[in-house]
Design a protein around this motif. Structure first.
Motif, PDB file in Angstrom:
ATOM      1  N   THR A 257      43.322  39.948  46.091  1.00  0.00           N
ATOM      2  CA  THR A 257      43.973  41.001  45.304  1.00  0.00           C
ATOM      3  C   THR A 257      43.819  42.334  46.025  1.00  0.00           C
ATOM      4  N   ASP A 258      44.855  43.132  46.000  1.00  0.00           N
ATOM      5  CA  ASP A 258      44.856  44.453  46.624  1.00  0.00           C
ATOM      6  C   ASP A 258      44.073  45.416  45.728  1.00  0.00           C
ATOM      7  N   PRO A 259      42.983  46.023  46.244  1.00  0.00           N
ATOM      8  CA  PRO A 259      42.182  46.929  45.410  1.00  0.00           C
ATOM      9  C   PRO A 259      42.965  48.115  44.857  1.00  0.00           C
ATOM     10  N   SER A 260      44.060  48.479  45.530  1.00  0.00           N
ATOM     11  CA  SER A 260      44.860  49.615  45.062  1.00  0.00           C
ATOM     12  C   SER A 260      45.787  49.235  43.912  1.00  0.00           C
ATOM     13  N   GLU A 261      45.894  47.927  43.627  1.00  0.00           N
ATOM     14  CA  GLU A 261      46.828  47.471  42.598  1.00  0.00           C
ATOM     15  C   GLU A 261      46.143  46.914  41.351  1.00  0.00           C
ATOM     16  N   VAL A 262      44.825  47.054  41.266  1.00  0.00           N
ATOM     17  CA  VAL A 262      44.115  46.574  40.077  1.00  0.00           C
ATOM     18  C   VAL A 262      43.584  47.770  39.291  1.00  0.00           C
ATOM     19  N   SER A 263      43.539  47.624  37.977  1.00  0.00           N
ATOM     20  CA  SER A 263      43.075  48.728  37.126  1.00  0.00           C
ATOM     21  C   SER A 263      41.569  48.657  36.882  1.00  0.00           C
ATOM     22  N   LYS A 264      40.990  47.455  37.028  1.00  0.00           N
ATOM     23  CA  LYS A 264      39.553  47.277  36.807  1.00  0.00           C
ATOM     24  C   LYS A 264      38.946  46.441  37.931  1.00  0.00           C
ATOM     25  N   GLU A 265      37.685  46.738  38.246  1.00  0.00           N
ATOM     26  CA  GLU A 265      37.002  45.993  39.302  1.00  0.00           C
ATOM     27  C   GLU A 265      36.918  44.501  38.984  1.00  0.00           C
ATOM     28  N   SER A 266      36.866  44.180  37.699  1.00  0.00           N
ATOM     29  CA  SER A 266      36.732  42.781  37.288  1.00  0.00           C
ATOM     30  C   SER A 266      37.947  41.943  37.698  1.00  0.00           C
ATOM     31  N   GLU A 267      39.069  42.621  38.039  1.00  0.00           N
ATOM     32  CA  GLU A 267      40.286  41.910  38.425  1.00  0.00           C
ATOM     33  C   GLU A 267      40.328  41.593  39.921  1.00  0.00           C
ATOM     34  N   LEU A 268      39.362  42.104  40.668  1.00  0.00           N
ATOM     35  CA  LEU A 268      39.328  41.880  42.115  1.00  0.00           C
ATOM     36  C   LEU A 268      38.957  40.421  42.428  1.00  0.00           C
TER      37      LEU A 268
END
Length: 291
Positions: A257-268
């Protein structure tokens, strides 16, 4: 000259604003808030009633963790103060929100540790939940940028390097085969930074690409914050030592997952690969050398 009834001694001003006289003298030295009047004969300092509000304003910004230099800059802006203050407060709000998230994450971790201790487990027992798989990774072509990078420059370099690589892929109509990755060629921190390779696997072999054959690797999938990566490296190294493996190539991370496209760290989602080979291979070679 102002009447004495409208002036406050440094002691009175200090008591009302809950700021020590020593701090007020320092603020005067740096030009943050200067006494309205100083008696030339005895050096006594006096503040006006109007300066109380200014001092409260300074204290308020300090409570938001603004530095004294930042507060001075805001106070000097005068006509544009509201615009500058709005921008400064918005930025500080984002900083504090990030700190709150970090504290909440730390609090959750502490609660987990307390729960483990209550049932007789070690606080390091979380390592048992890190899954390590032994996988075979095929050869790939990497479009890459390799450079020395300081630890604190990684977020910026990540964005800059991958932007250049994605632009090259688009311009040359290359086929991206899997998510971007970073390879770590350094074995330790150095004053010049870490030998780092930012890469994207592509289908075509063209100028600017290279062969990369990871081969046998330890693989761990990480869901959530990058802060968990150190624990993964530790678990993989322990697994390799226990099972008789050693490092054979650069450790690398794949950013699913692109870190710039997630709203929360848990989505990484991050895949960590540790290329290995059996230690026996080297030991056998050494024995044959002396036979």
């Amino acid at each position: 000259m102002k009447g004495r009834q409208s002036m406050l001694s440094i002691g009175e001003f200090s008591n009302i604003c809950k700021v020590s006289a020593k701090t007020l003298r320092y603020y005067a030295e740096i030009g943050l808030i200067i006494p309205d009047e100083i008696n030339p004969e005895n050096g006594y300092r006096y503040y006006s009633i109007e300066q109380l509000e200014k001092m409260l304003f300074i204290n308020r910004l300090k409570s938001y963790n603004f530095s004294l230099e930042e507060i001075k800059a805001i106070l000097k802006s005068e006509e544009l103060m509201d615009d500058k203050l709005f921008a400064a407060l918005t930025g500080k709000k984002r900083e504090i929100e990030k700190q709150v998230q970090e504290f909440e994450k730390t609090l959750d971790q502490i609660n987990d540790d307390i729960s483990n201790l209550k049932v007789g487990k070690s606080i390091m027992s979380y390592l048992e939940n890190i899954d390590v798989q032994l996988v075979e990774v095929p050869m790939m072509y990497l479009l890459f940028i390799r450079k020395m990078v300081h630890e604190y420059d990684y977020p910026e370099e990540y964005g800059n390097c991958f932007s250049k690589l994605f632009r090259r892929i688009a311009d040359d109509k290359l086929t991206m085969l899997s998510p971007p990755m970073v390879l770590f060629h350094s074995t330790e921190f150095t004053p010049s930074g870490l030998d780092t390779e930012f890469a994207v696997p592509v289908k075509e072999y063209v100028t600017g690409t290279r062969d990369f054959y990871p081969g046998l690797c330890l693989k761990t999938v990480v869901y959530g914050s990058y802060s968990a990566l150190s624990s993964v490296y530790t678990k993989q190294r322990e697994w390799a030592e226990k099972e008789g493996y050693e490092c054979s190539n650069a450790l690398y991370e794949v950013y699913v997952t692109d870190p710039s496209e997630v709203s929360k760290e848990s989505e990484l989602i991050t895949e960590v690969y540790y290329p290995v080979k059996k230690k026996q291979e080297r030991q056998c070679a050494q024995k044959e050398k002396f036979i």
